[in-house]
Design a protein around this motif. Structure first.
Motif, short mmCIF file in Angstrom:
data_model
loop_
_atom_site.label_atom_id
_atom_site.label_comp_id
_atom_site.label_asym_id
_atom_site.label_seq_id
_atom_site.Cartn_x
_atom_site.Cartn_y
_atom_site.Cartn_z
N ASN A 18 0.84 -1.20 0.00
CA ASN A 18 0.00 0.00 0.00
C ASN A 18 0.87 1.24 0.00
OD1 ASN A 18 -2.66 -0.61 -0.12
ND2 ASN A 18 -2.85 -1.05 2.06
N GLY A 19 0.52 2.21 -0.82
CA GLY A 19 1.27 3.46 -0.82
C GLY A 19 2.56 3.40 -1.60
N ALA A 20 2.79 2.32 -2.33
CA ALA A 20 4.04 2.19 -3.07
C ALA A 20 4.04 3.08 -4.32
CB ALA A 20 4.26 0.74 -3.47
N GLY A 21 2.85 3.41 -4.80
CA GLY A 21 2.76 4.23 -6.01
C GLY A 21 1.99 3.54 -7.13
N LYS A 22 1.41 2.40 -6.83
CA LYS A 22 0.68 1.65 -7.86
C LYS A 22 -0.50 2.45 -8.40
CE LYS A 22 -0.50 -1.86 -5.29
NZ LYS A 22 -0.03 -1.59 -3.94
N THR A 23 -1.32 2.91 -7.47
CA THR A 23 -2.53 3.60 -7.90
C THR A 23 -2.21 4.92 -8.58
OG1 THR A 23 -3.91 2.52 -6.25
CG2 THR A 23 -4.68 4.62 -7.07
N THR A 24 -1.17 5.61 -8.10
CA THR A 24 -0.76 6.85 -8.76
C THR A 24 -0.36 6.56 -10.21
OG1 THR A 24 0.03 7.65 -6.63
CG2 THR A 24 0.77 8.84 -8.58
N THR A 25 0.38 5.48 -10.43
CA THR A 25 0.76 5.10 -11.79
C THR A 25 -0.47 4.86 -12.64
OG1 THR A 25 2.71 4.02 -10.85
CG2 THR A 25 2.15 3.49 -13.13
N VAL A 26 -1.41 4.11 -12.09
CA VAL A 26 -2.64 3.81 -12.83
C VAL A 26 -3.39 5.09 -13.16
CG1 VAL A 26 -4.96 2.86 -12.54
CG2 VAL A 26 -2.97 1.45 -12.02
N ARG A 27 -3.46 5.99 -12.19
CA ARG A 27 -4.22 7.21 -12.41
C ARG A 27 -3.59 8.08 -13.50
NH1 ARG A 27 -8.19 8.00 -8.68
NH2 ARG A 27 -8.34 10.18 -9.28
N ILE A 28 -2.28 8.04 -13.58
CA ILE A 28 -1.61 8.80 -14.64
C ILE A 28 -1.88 8.15 -16.01
CG2 ILE A 28 0.65 9.39 -15.63
CD1 ILE A 28 1.57 9.88 -12.70
N LEU A 29 -1.76 6.83 -16.06
CA LEU A 29 -1.93 6.15 -17.35
C LEU A 29 -3.38 6.19 -17.84
CD1 LEU A 29 0.42 3.07 -16.82
CD2 LEU A 29 0.84 5.14 -18.17
N THR A 30 -4.33 6.40 -16.92
CA THR A 30 -5.73 6.46 -17.33
C THR A 30 -6.22 7.90 -17.43
OG1 THR A 30 -6.38 6.13 -15.02
CG2 THR A 30 -6.35 4.20 -16.43
#
Lengths: 335, 269
Positions: free
Chosen positions: A44-56
């Motif tokens: 959690n908090g590693a940056g996965k969701t941030t990456t996804v949000r940028i790519l989408t």
């Protein structure tokens, strides 16, 4: 320039995103070849969701660039949106709409005609085993059914790239298996998938390639096998019958293994990395038996992604307690 | 397809979705219908005898104020709706779709406008029961309802912005309602603005709630009891119909663009 979209479906370079003084992403590169599944793995908090949000296109990076299906996420977000299907962390289905209405709505919002939207909704409900529940409001669905409906929503427009952000977080084991099956079918059909997860087993099962990310940085990448081989060696794992025997077992395994054994007192489990595989196992069993230690379970297995994660980050992945160790064990034995 | 027709189609899909939600979960209508009834009864019969010398006249005066207050509260329902969509991840999904940027907001405010219209109907019936009447011409009455709906729609866009800024339903519960009270009470909705101390009186005179309440009283032909006469000679008090329309348009001109801008950047969690 990015490689041609026919081979590389997603390409990101040096993505950086900061929130105040926190660097959520600190220079992430990634690439997904068409028709493959990339598992983005991290706590959690590693940056996965941030990456996804940028790519989408939901979030703009501070710097770096990214292309999805050949379109620049910054310069042409509308084209990116036409090429992707996103299924988010929580099933974003409308609870008061029926399964059919949910998918019909998404179809309409992709710009499909009424009849196309309806036909597509029916086909997806069929495929995701929701046909019988099609006319019921989604609030009557189980967690697994909602996830399936949400996944179906991501596929309405037959997107080039499917983005699944933690598709099984919060599901019970039954719902998780259900969801894996559906993703498995998707993959078999040749979809390009970006999958984020904190479940190592999930990445192991579904992904062609894995990127391990922690503190906003990519710390390892490769196929599951490459990652496991990178950790090296096999492990012997022993579960003894009584608490008092744990220390003795630890000493025996220490003398046979290469490195310090890890001990789980609660489960009375001792494991150690070995270089000589089956030979070491035979020797371990002989000596444990000699000492009269009762053995409940013993296994020799290749490193799991848990081991990979532990050795890469120095800490276990967030969800060390699940899925159940038992299920994982039998799979390890088979591999 | 042109941008306009695509935008209209997307908005109508979202409106449909929101209205289906109301249909399947009718308790969403409670706030929009029961609350105004409660206010009519409370003010009419609890305060009615103490304000002014003629309870019947006060009840009739009151209705314009409750109409204005109720449609102002429409903004709070929009706030809650947007916050709930945001919290559930529905907004994320919408934002990842190739749909027009304003459609989610336009669909939400349009659906809330329909709910608001229903509230007005319920309230009008309730008003008729306590002695309120439409005494003006038919066209004036139509204009009165049109102003109320325009005000409702404008306030809904303010609410949409507040909802996205709140980020979750819990914050939205207070953020959506708290500013409603000074807004609707520092006005001529229930009392005369003239009785207020200096600065408050200025605010009340220019408050769109005052303008809307006074405008619909005039258009419905509801007389003011002696003590509540609008003796204010301020410009908005003299031009309540014009000022109510202008202020609604001004609210829209400010809040529609900033709500859309917020939507483009808003993140769940």
């Amino acid at each position: 320039m990015p490689p041609s979209a026919s081979q590389v479906a997603v390409h990101a370079e040096a993505l950086v995103k900061t929130y105040g003084s926190t660097r959520a992403l600190d220079g992430v590169d990634l690439e997904i070849r068409s028709g493959t599944v990339l598992g983005l793995l991290g706590p959690n908090g590693a940056g996965k969701t941030t990456t996804v949000r940028i790519l989408t296109t939901l979030l703009k990076p501070d710097s770096g660039r990214a292309f999805v299906a050949g379109h620049d996420v910054l310069a042409d977000p509308a084209a990116v949106r036409r090429s992707i299907g996103l299924s988010g962390q929580y099933a974003a289905v409308d609870e008061n709409l029926t399964g059919y209405e949910n998918l019909y709505m998404v179809g309409r919002l992709y710009g499909m005609s009424r009849s196309d939207s309806g036909a597509r909704a029916r086909a997806l409900l069929d495929r995701f085993r929701l046909k019988d529940a099609a006319e019921r409001p989604a609030k009557t669905y189980s967690g697994g059914m909602r996830r399936r409906l949400d996944l179906a929503g991501a596929l309405v427009a037959e997107p080039t790239v499917v983005v699944l952000d933690e598709p099984t977080t919060g599901l019970d084991p039954r719902g998780r298996l259900d969801t894996w099956e559906v993703i498995g079918e998707l993959v078999a059909d040749g979809a390009t998938v970006l999958l984020t997860t904190q479940y190592l087993e999930e990445a192991d099962q579904l992904a062609d390639n894995i990127l391990v990310i922690d503190h906003g940085k990519v710390i390892a990448g490769g196929t599951p096998d490459q990652l496991k081989n990178g950790v090296g060696g096999e492990r012997i794992e022993v579960v003894v019958g009584e608490a008092g025997e744990v220390e003795k077992a630890r000493q025996i395994l220490f003398s046979l293994g290469s490195g310090e054994p890890t001990v789980d007192d609660h489960q009375r489990r001792v494991s150690v990395k070995v270089d000589t595989g089956p030979k070491a196992l035979v020797e371990a069993l002989r000596r444990l038996d000699q000492e009269g230690i009762s053995i409940l379970d013993v296994a020799l297995h290749r490193p799991t992604l848990d081991d990979v994660f532990l050795s890469l980050t120095g800490h276990a992945a967030e969800e060390a307690v699940e899925p159940e160790p038992k299920g994982r064990k039998s799979k390890k034995g088979a591999s | 397809m042109s941008v306009i027709t695509a935008g209209a189609r997307d908005s109508s899909v979202v409106t449909w979705r929101n209205l289906m939600n109301v249909r399947r979960q009718p308790d969403l209508l409670l706030g929009a219908t029961v609350q105004p009834i409660m206010f009519v009864l409370l003010f009419a019969f609890v305060f009615g005898g103490s304000i002014g010398d003629n309870p019947d006249a006060y009840r009739e005066f009151l209705m314009g104020g409750i109409f204005a207050q109720t449609v102002a509260f429409n903004s709070a329902y929009t706030t809650l709706g947007m916050a709930a969509d945001l919290e559930k991840g529905v907004i994320d999904r919408f934002r990842s779709l190739p749909m027009s940027r304003g459609a989610v907001l336009f669909g939400r405010t349009t659906a809330d406008l329909a709910v608001s219209a229903l509230g007005l109907l319920v309230m009008s019936i309730c008003g008729l029961l306590v002695g309120w009447r439409i005494r003006g011409s038919f066209l004036d009455a139509v204009l009165a309802y049109a102003i109320l709906l325009l005000f409702s729609f404008a306030m809904s866009w303010v609410g949409a912005f507040v909802g996205m800024a709140s980020g979750n339903v819990q914050v939205a519960q207070s953020a959506g309602f708290i500013w409603m009270f000074p807004l609707t009470f520092v006005s001529s909705a229930f009392v005369s603005a003239n009785a207020m101390p200096g600065p408050l009186k200025v605010i009340a005179n220019w408050n769109p709630v005052t303008a809307v309440a006074d405008a619909v009283r005039d258009l419905f032909g509801n007389p003011r009891p002696g003590i509540l006469q609008a003796t204010s000679d301020s410009w908005p008090a003299q031009h309540s119909v014009l000022w109510s329309i202008v202020s609604c348009l001004a609210i829209l001109a400010i809040f529609a663009p900033i709500a859309v801008a917020k939507y483009r950047k808003v993140a769940s969690k």
